[in-house]
Scaffold this active site. Structure first.
Site, PDB file in Angstrom:
ATOM      1  NE  ARG A 139      -7.513  13.835   7.493  1.00  0.00           N
ATOM      2  CZ  ARG A 139      -7.304  13.061   6.437  1.00  0.00           C
ATOM      3  NH1 ARG A 139      -8.199  13.033   5.460  1.00  0.00           N
ATOM      4  NH2 ARG A 139      -6.208  12.321   6.324  1.00  0.00           N
ATOM      5  CD  GLU A 190      -7.437   6.549   6.576  1.00  0.00           C
ATOM      6  OE1 GLU A 190      -7.240   7.654   6.049  1.00  0.00           O
ATOM      7  OE2 GLU A 190      -6.649   5.581   6.456  1.00  0.00           O
ATOM      8  CD  GLU A 229      -2.902   1.084   2.373  1.00  0.00           C
ATOM      9  OE1 GLU A 229      -3.436   2.144   2.751  1.00  0.00           O
ATOM     10  OE2 GLU A 229      -3.154  -0.024   2.882  1.00  0.00           O
ATOM     11  NE  ARG A 230      -2.233   5.507  -0.273  1.00  0.00           N
ATOM     12  CZ  ARG A 230      -3.205   5.821  -1.114  1.00  0.00           C
ATOM     13  NH1 ARG A 230      -2.965   5.820  -2.425  1.00  0.00           N
ATOM     14  NH2 ARG A 230      -4.407   6.101  -0.678  1.00  0.00           N
ATOM     15  CD  GLU A 282       2.901   7.088  11.048  1.00  0.00           C
ATOM     16  OE1 GLU A 282       2.613   6.398  10.050  1.00  0.00           O
ATOM     17  OE2 GLU A 282       2.099   7.308  11.971  1.00  0.00           O
ATOM     18  CG  ASP A 336      -2.429  11.205   5.239  1.00  0.00           C
ATOM     19  OD1 ASP A 336      -1.432  10.679   5.747  1.00  0.00           O
ATOM     20  OD2 ASP A 336      -3.205  10.604   4.483  1.00  0.00           O
ATOM     21  CD  GLU A 396      -0.491   8.343   0.787  1.00  0.00           C
ATOM     22  OE1 GLU A 396      -1.725   8.326   0.662  1.00  0.00           O
ATOM     23  OE2 GLU A 396       0.093   8.059   1.863  1.00  0.00           O
TER      24      GLU A 396
END
Length: 704
Positions: free
Chosen positions: A360, A310, A183-184, A411, A389, A417
């Site tokens: 958000r 998510e 993923e990504r 992180e 993000d 991405e």
């Protein structure tokens, strides 16, 4: 070669890079061991004839093998001995090894477990180049430091040092799925999984362990945080024997293995009717699961958890909070020394775009600040550098200044991405440096994020930096050969956040391409400018997100504007930006400590590069540069393309100074970047021209 072009969000074709294999030097990355400056060898060569080592330990044995491999490029035959001799030599070992040989070094109070020292010691009139580790891992890192110094052209005096990691945990998160997809992922298939099984050939995993050990990474999460059906079973007898084999490989290079787990595992594979973290049956199930894992992998690092985010399951299903969920898991791991890494990427992903009160950016703080002090001491919150993000430009998340009683990790996202997907050059170390050097003022001036995440500011038990990995099974590991600089840069920055972006770039170029002045003078500035160039032709002034939905590549200004993800820019014919002020907006600025909150709240003191993240302004608003917002958008998008073209032209001048395989592979990527930068420029500029009717002051071509 096929290049994908994006028109109004439609993908005309997938990007396909030729199947040509890269040269061996691409596979070796920065461990190709070609001497950078032969003049420095005069200071070292007398030591390189003999390597003395006392311990017979897998990590130290790998350190010796690595040193011998490196020295084989410099001397005819470096002999490895298990006893001291009356000659100049290299002696590697832990403190007790040196004491057993009468080589006393007073380092017990200076050397952490994973730290190392390089010193010249005297023994019977002979010089001993000593690599002293606080542990076997420290020895390994010390050996790689010596190799990096020698092959990077550093003289002996500058190589001698005492170094300790500033972050105890330096972990890579792999978003690999067992079907082999990532993923990504932008560098091929997984090196761990294929066809819903664990690979049986571990040779590439061993080579990867070497790469990671050379930059002092000490932990790897091998599977995706979005844990699907097959991956949920990694903690069962069906797959643990093979997971243990991966752990064996990593262990011998000082790296612990971690797993992402599915919070609903008790239901999905355990036969229980609930995954309620306060249920006694669920608690017992996880304790039994932990016992089984540690029976296979005694030094297992712990769990990484994405919960209630998510559409992933979590404690919210049962009316519980994040502390309830994390603490239940931590109790299962605590007897074995394991940790729970709980991601704070939690937000409402079903936002009504019509509702401007929901923000958000506020979500991580709102979810976790009330729980500060309620997590057990072997729980760590993994917090993204920005509140949204991994955008090319975001403020630091205010959560770093807020969690005073909780362990936190930083992180980052190495995989590109939102930053060019390893088709565009985007050296990310400057972005990471900005985040780590940001002052939260949580305990007054000097409360830098790097002090929060290493645990020193608030006295946390655990501290560290993690990142989402950017490797796959491509011959050069990272798809784009120059994207190796981001993997290298992560490791070096996690070890020492005080290193500069330039220092890291120069190290990587020297080790990867050598010390040719033209190469250094071309590639280092190229790396240092690339983040700003990418930002110029993509998203202006901190707004972010103007990408095609789903795959996140290519320009689509309104791609997410009316979606449920909460990633809006609110552009209309009058202005653009998100009002996050307390006075008139969502109130997000109040999550920061003073004076940061006031700086962002006030449009006059808010940094221009983040203006549209914090304020909705008319297109005529003048920036500190004197330009209007609309003219800034036009100018930067034209300039970004011009600078991308200049990078490509600069690379072309290096033909013949870099191996043909590397040269052609990088040029292929630059060709894509230039084409796609023009597409970004034209789509974004045309969008805002049509929105505003305001012409470019310089009369350049903007499509109507």
């Amino acid at each position: 070669m096929m290049v994908s072009y994006y028109y109004n969000g439609l993908v005309e074709s997938d990007i396909m890079i030729s199947d040509r294999k890269f040269a061996g030097s691409m596979y070796d990355c920065w461990l190709r061991y070609e001497i950078c400056d032969e003049k420095v060898l005069d200071e070292y060569k007398d030591y390189f004839k003999y390597i003395v080592v006392k311990k017979d330990n897998p990590i130290i044995n790998n350190a010796v093998d690595e040193l011998k491999k490196a020295l084989s490029k410099l001397v005819d035959d470096a002999k490895v001995l298990r006893h001291m001799i009356e000659s100049d030599c290299i002696f590697i070992g832990t403190l007790d090894d040196f004491e057993s040989e009468g080589l006393y070094v007073d380092l017990e109070d200076e050397l952490k477990s994973e730290g190392f020292a390089l010193k010249i010691l005297k023994r019977n009139g002979k010089n001993v180049l000593s690599i002293i580790g606080g542990s076997e891992k420290g020895v390994l890192y010390g050996v790689f430091h010596l190799i990096r110094s020698v092959f990077g052209g550093k003289n002996l005096e500058d190589t001698l040092c005492i170094e300790n990691p500033q972050n105890d945990f330096r972990i890579l998160n792999h978003w690999d799925n067992m079907d082999g997809n990532i993923e990504r992922g932008y560098a091929g298939k997984s090196i761990f999984f294929r066809d819903n099984r664990i690979v049986q050939d571990f040779s590439r995993i061993k080579d990867y362990a070497r790469l990671l050990a050379s930059i002092a990474v000490n932990g790897v999460v091998i599977n995706n945080v979005n844990v699907h059906q097959q991956e949920t079973k990694l903690i069962t007898d069906e797959f643990l024997p093979d997971v243990a084999k991966i752990a064996d490989v990593f262990r011998n290079y000082g790296i612990k293995t971690y797993l992402s787990i599915n919070f609903a595992s008790p239901v999905e594979i355990g036969g229980l009717s609930t995954a309620d973290p306060l249920d006694d049956g669920v608690k017992k199930w996880w304790k039994d699961a932990a016992s089984k894992i540690y029976s296979y992998i005694p030094d297992f690092g712990g769990f990484l958890v994405k919960a209630d985010s998510e559409f992933r399951p979590g404690p919210f299903t049962y009316g519980r909070n994040h502390a309830d969920g994390a603490n239940m898991l931590s109790e299962a791991l605590k007897p074995y020394g394991g940790i729970v890494i709980w991601r704070t990427f939690v937000y409402n992903c079903m936002v009504d775009w019509r509702d401007r009160s929901t923000d958000r950016a506020k979500a991580a703080y709102d979810n976790f600040k009330p729980l500060d002090g309620k997590f057990l001491d072997n729980v760590v919150l993994q917090v993204k550098n920005g509140p949204m993000d991994f955008q090319i430009r975001e403020p630091i998340t205010p959560l770093f200044g807020a969690m005073e009683k909780t362990n936190v990790f930083m992180e980052f996202q190495i995989t590109q991405e939102y930053t060019g997907q390893q088709k565009h050059l985007c050296y990310l170390v400057p972005l990471w440096k900005e985040a780590l050097d940001f002052d939260t003022f949580a305990k007054g001036e000097g409360s830098f994020v790097k002090k929060v995440v290493n645990g020193s500011l608030f006295g946390a038990r655990y501290g560290g930096i993690v990142a989402v990995a950017n490797v796959g099974d491509s011959e050069c590991w990272t798809g784009h050969p120059l994207a190796q600089s981001n993997l290298y840069g992560f490791g070096r920055l996690a070890w020492n956040p005080d290193l500069s972006s330039r220092e890291i770039a120069e190290e990587w170029v020297r080790l990867t391409f050598g010390c040719d002045k033209d190469v250094l003078d071309t590639v280092v500035p190229m790396l240092l400018e690339s983040r700003e160039i990418y930002e110029e032709y993509t998203s202006p002034l901190g707004i972010g997100w103007m990408v095609n939905p789903g795959h996140h590549y290519g320009p689509n200004v309104d791609g997410y504007e009316y979606s449920h993800w909460g990633t809006y820019h609110y552009a209309d014919f009058k202005g653009i930006g998100v009002d996050r002020t307390v006075a008139t907006g969502t109130g997000y600025t109040a999550q920061y400590k003073e004076p940061v909150a006031k700086m962002y709240e006030n449009i006059d003191t808010c940094p221009d590069e983040l203006l549209l993240f914090f304020h909705h302004v008319p297109y005529s608003h003048k920036l500190k540069s004197g330009k209007t917002v609309i003219q800034h958008i036009y100018d930067t998008h034209f300039e970004g393309v011009e600078r991308a073209e200049k990078m490509r032209d600069a690379w072309i001048t290096l033909k013949g100074k870099i191996s043909d395989e590397i040269y052609e592979a990088v040029l292929e990527r630059f060709d894509i970047q230039v084409v796609d930068a023009k597409e970004w420029r034209d789509v974004v500029n045309t969008y805002f021209y049509r929105k505003t009717g305001i012409k470019d002051e310089h009369g350049r071509k903007i499509y109507e």
